[in-house]
Enzyme design. Structure first.
Site, PDB file in Angstrom:
ATOM      1  N   ASP A  94       0.854  -1.182   0.000  1.00 24.63           N
ATOM      2  CA  ASP A  94       0.000   0.000   0.000  1.00 24.63           C
ATOM      3  C   ASP A  94       0.901   1.247   0.000  1.00 24.63           C
ATOM      4  O   ASP A  94       1.828   1.345   0.816  1.00 24.63           O
ATOM      5  CB  ASP A  94      -0.857  -0.044   1.282  1.00 24.63           C
ATOM      6  N   HIS A 234      -9.248   4.401  -2.158  1.00 26.97           N
ATOM      7  CA  HIS A 234      -8.539   4.413  -0.878  1.00 26.97           C
ATOM      8  C   HIS A 234      -9.412   5.093   0.168  1.00 26.97           C
ATOM      9  O   HIS A 234     -10.439   5.685  -0.160  1.00 26.97           O
ATOM     10  CB  HIS A 234      -7.226   5.200  -1.010  1.00 26.97           C
ATOM     11  N   GLY A 235      -8.966   5.032   1.423  1.00 21.88           N
ATOM     12  CA  GLY A 235      -9.633   5.805   2.475  1.00 21.88           C
ATOM     13  C   GLY A 235     -11.124   5.541   2.563  1.00 21.88           C
ATOM     14  O   GLY A 235     -11.917   6.466   2.698  1.00 21.88           O
TER      15      GLY A 235
END
Ligand SMILES: [Zn+2]
Length: 334
Positions: A94, A234-235
């Site tokens: 990541d 993401h997130g």
């Protein structure tokens, strides 16, 4: 040089293709300790879901790169023991921050890497991403790249402001870099404080923050430019308020933590979004269970007695995400 195939791992190419065609998303769960890994493998194996074990540079330093490789190898064996004859487990870096980090992961048995050049000028992002792609593809390792900037904090990745991905750039970027998937910015954000109270509205009944919606128009425009191309979010933790409440009721202090509503992730999963990253939610599940157990049993000092409930809580949360949000259950190839 460790070949990921000898560890029983797979890259993300086939699982993404099926996810796009099938209208679901593959979970990418971050891990850095044994309990998280156990919970991820138990949840994905029980539900027959492909899964991406995601490791940040910080997590790799925390767990030790060598030990981590064996943990991933052990995860494949554990999944088989749990009844998955052909588990589909990818080991993914990541937010790789340099060519060297990505190369090291490829050499250590990762089946997929992300090179995050999103903070660089456009042409430099392309050059760096292409360099990683050229190396990784020699070993059939898939590469995720990023265009656009997410706000928030995640390990070493910090950005104050977000910038949506520009749809007019994606064809040029994907073609020139040869990347296999693209992380985009459409309003998701890293961490447990995804939005400031000023960016949100407040529910008049509960006083809880309601976050701004994701920019689905930007996602639509990107999909139009790159039909069938794997998109990554993401997130995308939802920051479940029940965990935040348990933490705050047992000595914690997480005021106004807020995430992405699951309804919006459900909608995204049905599109070309085929990988959704969830990290903060497992941190919250873990911390909530540990705080609660220790508060209720102050005499407890056996880590198994509080890490065990934390592991159970994470497994429950992962299963919920797989079944009720991403829809990746019963999607193994066999
Ligand atoms: Zn991220």
């Amino acid at each position: 040089m460790v070949d990921y195939k000898s560890l029983g791992l797979v890259n993300t190419r086939e699982m993404f293709k099926r996810a796009i065609n099938g209208g679901y998303a593959i979970p990418a769960f971050n891990f850095n300790n044994m309990e998280q890994l156990q919970a991820i493998i138990k949840a994905s194996s029980d539900l027959k879901s492909p899964v991406i074990l995601q490791v940040s540079k910080g997590a790799r330093n925390y767990a030790n790169a060598t030990l981590l490789r064996y943990m991933a190898q052990g995860a494949v064996a554990y999944a088989k023991e749990l009844g998955c004859e052909h588990p589909e487990i990818a080991l993914h870096l990541d937010h790789g921050d340099s060519f060297e980090t990505c190369k090291s992961c490829v050499d250590y048995g990762f089946s997929s890497v992300m090179i995050d050049g999103s903070s660089l000028p456009y042409e430099e992002n392309i050059a760096l991403t292409k360099k990683v792609v050229d190396y990784a593809h020699q070993f059939d390792v898939t590469v995720e790249a990023e265009l656009g900037v997410l706000a928030g904090v995640e390990d070493d990745v910090v950005a104050a402001e977000s910038h949506y991905t520009k749809p007019e750039e994606v064809i040029d970027f994907a073609t020139r870099t040869g990347c296999d998937s693209l992380a985009i910015s459409i309003g998701t954000s890293h961490g447990a404080y995804k939005f400031t109270p000023e960016q949100c509205t407040r529910d008049p009944k509960t006083g809880k923050l309601i976050p701004p919606p994701l920019a689905f128009d930007v996602l639509d425009a990107i999909m139009e430019k790159l039909p069938g191309f794997p998109i990554v979010l993401h997130g995308s933790s939802s920051v479940p308020q029940e965990y935040v409440d348990i933490i705050n009721e047992h000595g914690g202090k997480l005021p106004d933590a807020v995430g992405i509503p699951e309804e919006q992730l459900r909608k995204a999963s049905k599109s070309a979004v085929c990988k959704i990253n969830i990290d903060s939610d497992s941190r919250l599940a873990f911390t909530a269970a540990v705080r609660k157990t220790l508060a209720e049993k102050p005499g407890e000092f056996d880590p198994r007695k509080y890490c065990g409930p934390a592991r159970d809580e994470m497994e429950k949360m992962y299963k919920h995400k797989i079944t009720d949000v991403l829809g990746s259950d019963n999607k193994l190839a066999e």
